[in-house]
Design an enzyme around this catalytic site. Sequence first.
Site, PDB file in Angstrom:
ATOM      1  N   TYR A  56     -35.009  19.245  62.855  1.00 54.51           N
ATOM      2  CA  TYR A  56     -35.748  20.014  61.848  1.00 54.51           C
ATOM      3  C   TYR A  56     -35.036  19.898  60.517  1.00 54.51           C
ATOM      4  O   TYR A  56     -33.823  20.116  60.446  1.00 54.51           O
ATOM      5  CB  TYR A  56     -35.847  21.490  62.251  1.00 54.51           C
ATOM      6  CG  TYR A  56     -37.271  21.861  62.604  1.00 54.51           C
ATOM      7  CD1 TYR A  56     -38.290  21.693  61.677  1.00 54.51           C
ATOM      8  CD2 TYR A  56     -37.594  22.346  63.867  1.00 54.51           C
ATOM      9  CE1 TYR A  56     -39.601  21.995  62.002  1.00 54.51           C
ATOM     10  CE2 TYR A  56     -38.908  22.658  64.196  1.00 54.51           C
ATOM     11  CZ  TYR A  56     -39.905  22.468  63.253  1.00 54.51           C
ATOM     12  OH  TYR A  56     -41.196  22.760  63.566  1.00 54.51           O
ATOM     13  N   GLU A  58     -36.659  21.024  57.223  1.00 56.24           N
ATOM     14  CA  GLU A  58     -37.519  21.541  56.150  1.00 56.24           C
ATOM     15  C   GLU A  58     -36.722  21.644  54.865  1.00 56.24           C
ATOM     16  O   GLU A  58     -35.567  22.097  54.871  1.00 56.24           O
ATOM     17  CB  GLU A  58     -38.088  22.908  56.545  1.00 56.24           C
ATOM     18  CG  GLU A  58     -39.268  22.759  57.489  1.00 56.24           C
ATOM     19  CD  GLU A  58     -39.710  24.070  58.107  1.00 56.24           C
ATOM     20  OE1 GLU A  58     -38.939  25.041  58.051  1.00 56.24           O
ATOM     21  OE2 GLU A  58     -40.817  24.112  58.642  1.00 56.24           O
ATOM     22  N   ASP A 202     -54.922   6.473  44.218  1.00 54.77           N
ATOM     23  CA  ASP A 202     -54.661   6.360  45.658  1.00 54.77           C
ATOM     24  C   ASP A 202     -54.608   4.859  45.944  1.00 54.77           C
ATOM     25  O   ASP A 202     -55.635   4.192  46.037  1.00 54.77           O
ATOM     26  CB  ASP A 202     -55.800   7.040  46.428  1.00 54.77           C
ATOM     27  CG  ASP A 202     -55.674   6.886  47.934  1.00 54.77           C
ATOM     28  OD1 ASP A 202     -54.859   6.053  48.380  1.00 54.77           O
ATOM     29  OD2 ASP A 202     -56.392   7.588  48.657  1.00 54.77           O
ATOM     30  N   THR A 228     -50.502   5.372  51.603  1.00 54.44           N
ATOM     31  CA  THR A 228     -49.996   5.324  52.970  1.00 54.44           C
ATOM     32  C   THR A 228     -48.911   4.250  53.003  1.00 54.44           C
ATOM     33  O   THR A 228     -48.780   3.447  52.075  1.00 54.44           O
ATOM     34  CB  THR A 228     -51.112   4.953  53.971  1.00 54.44           C
ATOM     35  OG1 THR A 228     -51.769   3.780  53.514  1.00 54.44           O
ATOM     36  CG2 THR A 228     -52.111   6.077  54.120  1.00 54.44           C
ATOM     37  N   LYS A 231     -50.385   0.244  55.692  1.00 59.14           N
ATOM     38  CA  LYS A 231     -51.442  -0.754  55.506  1.00 59.14           C
ATOM     39  C   LYS A 231     -50.792  -2.058  55.014  1.00 59.14           C
ATOM     40  O   LYS A 231     -50.006  -2.626  55.756  1.00 59.14           O
ATOM     41  CB  LYS A 231     -52.515  -0.212  54.563  1.00 59.14           C
ATOM     42  CG  LYS A 231     -53.215   1.035  55.140  1.00 59.14           C
ATOM     43  CD  LYS A 231     -54.395   1.481  54.318  1.00 59.14           C
ATOM     44  CE  LYS A 231     -55.160   2.612  54.976  1.00 59.14           C
ATOM     45  NZ  LYS A 231     -54.638   3.940  54.615  1.00 59.14           N
ATOM     46  N   ARG A 237     -46.824   4.450  60.314  1.00 61.68           N
ATOM     47  CA  ARG A 237     -47.968   5.283  59.951  1.00 61.68           C
ATOM     48  C   ARG A 237     -47.461   6.522  59.216  1.00 61.68           C
ATOM     49  O   ARG A 237     -46.680   7.306  59.771  1.00 61.68           O
ATOM     50  CB  ARG A 237     -48.710   5.694  61.229  1.00 61.68           C
ATOM     51  CG  ARG A 237     -50.052   6.329  61.030  1.00 61.68           C
ATOM     52  CD  ARG A 237     -50.871   6.215  62.293  1.00 61.68           C
ATOM     53  NE  ARG A 237     -51.210   4.822  62.530  1.00 61.68           N
ATOM     54  CZ  ARG A 237     -52.205   4.163  61.925  1.00 61.68           C
ATOM     55  NH1 ARG A 237     -52.993   4.783  61.069  1.00 61.68           N
ATOM     56  NH2 ARG A 237     -52.432   2.893  62.179  1.00 61.68           N
TER      57      ARG A 237
HETATM   58  N1  DSN Z   1     -58.848   4.924  57.571  1.00 65.16           N
HETATM   59  C1  DSN Z   1     -58.394   4.195  56.425  1.00 65.16           C
HETATM   60  C2  DSN Z   1     -59.109   2.905  56.283  1.00 65.16           C
HETATM   61  O1  DSN Z   1     -59.451   2.334  57.300  1.00 65.16           O
HETATM   62  O2  DSN Z   1     -59.313   2.434  55.186  1.00 65.16           O
HETATM   63  C3  DSN Z   1     -58.514   4.983  55.211  1.00 65.16           C
HETATM   64  O3  DSN Z   1     -58.079   6.258  55.469  1.00 65.16           O
END
Ligand code: DSN
Length: 425
Positions: A56, A58, A202, A228, A231, A237
Amino acid sequence: MKDFFNKNLEDVDSAIFNTIKNETERQKNVIELIPSENIVSKAVLQAMGSPLTNKYSEGYPNKRYYGGNEFIDVSETLAIERAKQLFNAEHANVQPHSGASANIEAFFALMQLKDKIMGMRLDHGGHLTHGHPVNFSGTFYNFIHYSVDKDTHLIDYDEVRSLAQKERPKVILAGGSAYPRIIDFKKFKEIADEVGAYFMVDMAHIAGLVAAGVHPDPVPFADVVTTTTHKTLRGPRGAMILSKTEDRFDRENKKNLAQKIDFAVFPGMQGGPLEHVIAAKAVCFLEALQPEFKNYAQQIVKNAKALAARLQDHGFKLISGGTDNHLILIDLQNKNITGKEAESALDRAGICCNKNMIPYDPKTPFNPSGIRIGTPAVTTRGMKEDEMKQIADWIARIIADFKNENLQKQVAEEIKALNAKFPIY
Ligand code: DSN
């Protein structure tokens, strides 16, 4: 009890062990074209599957609500410093659990409930968290949406400008999940400045391309950038928020923008950070800082262009006529097949993609007119332009005869043979 903790997963829980084995095999055997997916390195996997999950922590490095964080602080500080270096950012918060969380937190830092914000329509390439009515974003904030042009499928910056002048939003948001072209962040920032709005980006889909310099960089222009990490960036993730330190519109406040972002993440929205994932983010950023990552990201785009060109040779209509990044949105209306039918036929053949709305789609999200494909995962496997042509040929054969299960089985075998030359794990 001690013995229990030292047993291997295989001996403790065969159901989950076998599921992981099956899923790993599936990943090995398919052509993964979902543009938001990727394949992480062994090093990232090892950091994620580590005892850091037990802790933990925080708070933030050197300001924790729990003791025993001396090593966690090292890891999270490395993640922050590497993120800042990779994106040349003034501030980085690496705690957001997911892209949706990062967006909630950024909105929470920038806006009051029901404040006005402009974002791209989901069915034109935006994202669920960019103000869709079924999502928290569309419920808590007053979203105004801009579209893409009906003929070119490109963002119409004149429309963005006139909408912004009419609506005077507090935030203008750029970025999305199904926009295959370069986004002009400088132009967005000019529009935001004209109407006195924060500019937020984003960049979840394109973060790896931005890190490698193969897509224009939003960081110099945006007040806040969310992304994120799993990707094109090819990490675990999770997500992060980059921001400027200063708040351009609120210099009187005791908190600057960086502090507002941190406060929105914790204690605003989240509790204990996932430190095993944060360690894996640090590994991912280190990997992305290497010269090889630039070659990787360049190859993602080359592969996407090769795949797009060959699909066009097969008579496929591509939204916007092609791609500048890692993704391709195919309009299937001239092929007499819906996105749903195409997704499942391709899936049976071992090609993973997702059904997707296209701009001005006459159909519904559950059975839209398009599919979305992309090249980050196949590029990670080492595939290049020749393999992209082969993949396009398979897609064309499957779609032309989408009820032919024998053909699907035959292609699945051909795909396994190709994948054997590009192993993962
Ligand atoms: N789920 C993601 C995508 O496939 O683009 C976006 O959140």
